[in-house]
Enzyme design. Structure first.
Site, PDB file in Angstrom:
ATOM      1  CD  GLU A  65     -29.835  11.317 -23.560  1.00 53.31           C
ATOM      2  OE1 GLU A  65     -28.856  10.154 -23.556  1.00 53.31           O
ATOM      3  OE2 GLU A  65     -30.851  11.099 -24.378  1.00 53.31           O
ATOM      4  N   PRO A 275     -39.599  -3.080 -24.306  1.00 51.18           N
ATOM      5  CG  PRO A 275     -40.080  -3.925 -26.125  1.00 51.18           C
ATOM      6  CD  PRO A 275     -40.637  -3.467 -24.824  1.00 51.18           C
ATOM      7  NE  ARG A 276     -32.493   2.766 -24.161  1.00 56.50           N
ATOM      8  CZ  ARG A 276     -32.842   4.041 -24.672  1.00 56.50           C
ATOM      9  NH1 ARG A 276     -34.118   4.262 -25.040  1.00 56.50           N
ATOM     10  NH2 ARG A 276     -32.060   5.021 -24.764  1.00 56.50           N
ATOM     11  N   GLY A 346     -41.995   6.424 -22.600  1.00 54.86           N
ATOM     12  CA  GLY A 346     -41.951   7.441 -21.461  1.00 54.86           C
ATOM     13  C   GLY A 346     -42.769   6.888 -20.249  1.00 54.86           C
ATOM     14  CG  LEU A 373     -29.811   5.299 -10.302  1.00 57.84           C
ATOM     15  CD1 LEU A 373     -29.454   6.825 -10.485  1.00 57.84           C
ATOM     16  CD2 LEU A 373     -29.394   4.768  -8.804  1.00 57.84           C
ATOM     17  CD  GLU A 374     -36.432   5.067 -14.770  1.00 57.99           C
ATOM     18  OE1 GLU A 374     -36.490   4.108 -15.312  1.00 57.99           O
ATOM     19  OE2 GLU A 374     -36.892   6.105 -14.936  1.00 57.99           O
TER      20      GLU A 374
END
Length: 469
Positions: A65, A275-276, A346, A373-374
């Site tokens: 976000e 990794p997330r 980031g 989308l990226e």
């Protein structure tokens, strides 16, 4: 909202925290979570705003976000340079990224939804407008903002299947909160209808599109991607498979693909793993190290300029363990790696620009997918697993234009990568269709900011929409 109801919520929150306290304490010790910002979180001791200019308080719960707000903040500055913008977040990783990304703005931890903390924060900030990213329905925070004279809006509003089902079970409570909102800028018609079914005022709900389309970079030669490729030594002859926002066992699947494909007579293939969750960086590092394949950690590559990355809580400890099995603290750029672990926060959006083939993680497990989308915006031939419920509308649009592929399992992932590497015309067409879709859907940021501006100008949502048309 009545004081009795507010204190009932306070009691519920306190009970939940008490029950969860052993887990909170363990994660604080083990992973470094939940250690910071308790003055703001429990007492509302956020920075005191000076000046009397209109103030927009933007709240983003975490990293995703925080990144999402970038285009909104830029457009607010363009349309309303006289407004003050402050940014709050909930997680440590979100706070660290926001401090770097929005250094010119006040950044702070959002208070927990205790009535006294929310009221104190509103008194200190004096916001004219509280803007919640995607879906942050905190009754006491919204009520405190309204009592303080602020308008309240949700932007890029979305409701996943699970969220919608959960909110329907407590619809009377949810309707009470939604009824206080002045604007719900929904991503699509289905989401708008869901908000109305939960009790939002129809006149407050408008479809503005997804901000994620606007925030997606489309130029592979952007400075950040170029710098990261230089740092990692990725040359024009290299072929790169990037697996992003992964969860277990997706990293293992990707390594198996690398092993299988690397034996074929084709251009060298290199694997980038992102990794997330930061707390899994060390786990994934150990997995990669056990393969014997030459590898490197992004956090230990040197020579980067203007780095916006944030290191994980474990970086200080893991840096002593070296990179790719080395005992040294850092390695020079251009290392001879075949797997690169991006163990910073980031950077994923920029790394996608270096990919020749992409897999979007969180889609083989129960998480419901991640933002695809990226890679689509860069024209990366992209695939993902079957579990993408949290991004259903975006997936539907990509599949409708044949701009991405769904892979059912690890075997199909391997087949997709092989075809993308072997049939360059096919992969180029797949990627270009995805990129064209992203470009065609942009414009949500401008529509959203115009509606927010209309709220502060005292217009109704309909009036703001007429001006935007």
């Amino acid at each position: 909202m009545s004081r009795l109801f507010a204190w009932l919520l306070n009691g519920c929150y306190a009970a939940v925290i008490a029950v969860a306290s052993p887990v909170i304490l363990w994660r604080a010790v083990r992973h470094g979570k939940y250690r910071d910002g308790w003055g703001a979180k429990l007492l509302g001791r956020v920075p005191v705003r000076t000046g009397d200019a209109p103030c927009v308080w933007l709240h983003a719960v975490s990293v995703g976000e925080v990144n999402l707000l970038a285009t909104t903040i830029t457009e607010l500055a363009r349309q309303r340079p006289d407004w003050q913008v402050v940014v709050s977040t909930t997680t440590r990783t979100g706070w660290e990224l926001a401090c770097k990304k929005y250094a010119q703005h006040t950044v702070f931890y959002c208070p927990l939804d205790f009535s006294w903390a929310c009221a104190a924060a509103v008194r200190r900030l004096r916001p004219s407008l509280l803007v919640l990213a995607e879906l942050e329905l905190w009754p006491n925070l919204i009520a405190a903002a309204k009592r303080g004279g602020a308008r309240v809006a949700i932007i890029n509003g979305r409701l996943s299947d699970n969220s919608f089902r959960g909110y329907r079970r407590v619809r009377p409570l949810v309707a009470r909160v939604l009824g206080q909102l002045d604007l719900i800028a929904a991503q699509d018609e289905e989401t708008a209808a869901r908000f109305e079914r939960l009790g939002a005022k129809p006149q407050a709900v408008r479809v503005t599109g997804s901000l994620k389309f606007d925030g997606a970079e489309t130029d592979r030669d952007n400075p950040r991607t170029v710098e990261l490729k230089r740092l990692a030594g990725i040359g024009a002859e290299d072929r790169v498979l990037l697996v992003g926002s992964t969860q277990a066992p997706e990293e293992l699947y990707a390594i198996d693909v690398l092993r299988s494909v690397s034996g074929d007579a084709r251009a060298p293939l290199r694997l980038i793993v992102v990794p997330r969750h930061p707390e899994r960086f060390e786990e994934v590092a150990q997995l990669i190290a056990s393969t014997g394949i030459p590898w490197a950690r992004r956090s230990q590559l040197t020579g980067v300029a203007g780095d916006e990355a944030q290191r994980s809580p474990q970086d200080a400890a893991s840096s002593a363990k070296g990179t790719g099995g080395s005992a040294s603290g850092s390695v020079p750029s251009h290392p001879a790696w075949q797997i690169l672990l991006v163990d910073v926060i980031g950077e994923l959006g920029a790394w996608w620009g270096a990919a020749d083939v992409g897999f979007v993680g969180g889609s083989f497990g129960s998480r419901g997918g991640q933002n695809m989308l990226e890679p689509a915006a860069y024209g990366v031939p992209t695939c993902f697993g079957p579990n993408t419920r949290n991004f259903r509308d975006i997936v539907r649009r990509l599949l409708a234009v044949d701009g991405a592929k769904v892979v059912a399992d690890a075997a199909e992932l391997q087949q997709f990568v092989r075809r993308a590497l072997d049939d360059r015309a096919w992969s180029a067409d797949l990627g270009e269709r995805a990129r064209a879709l992203v470009l065609s859907q942009q414009g949500a940021t401008q529509r959203t900011v115009e509606r927010l501006a209309g709220l502060l100008a005292g217009e109704t949502v309909n009036d703001a929409g007429n001006q935007a048309a």
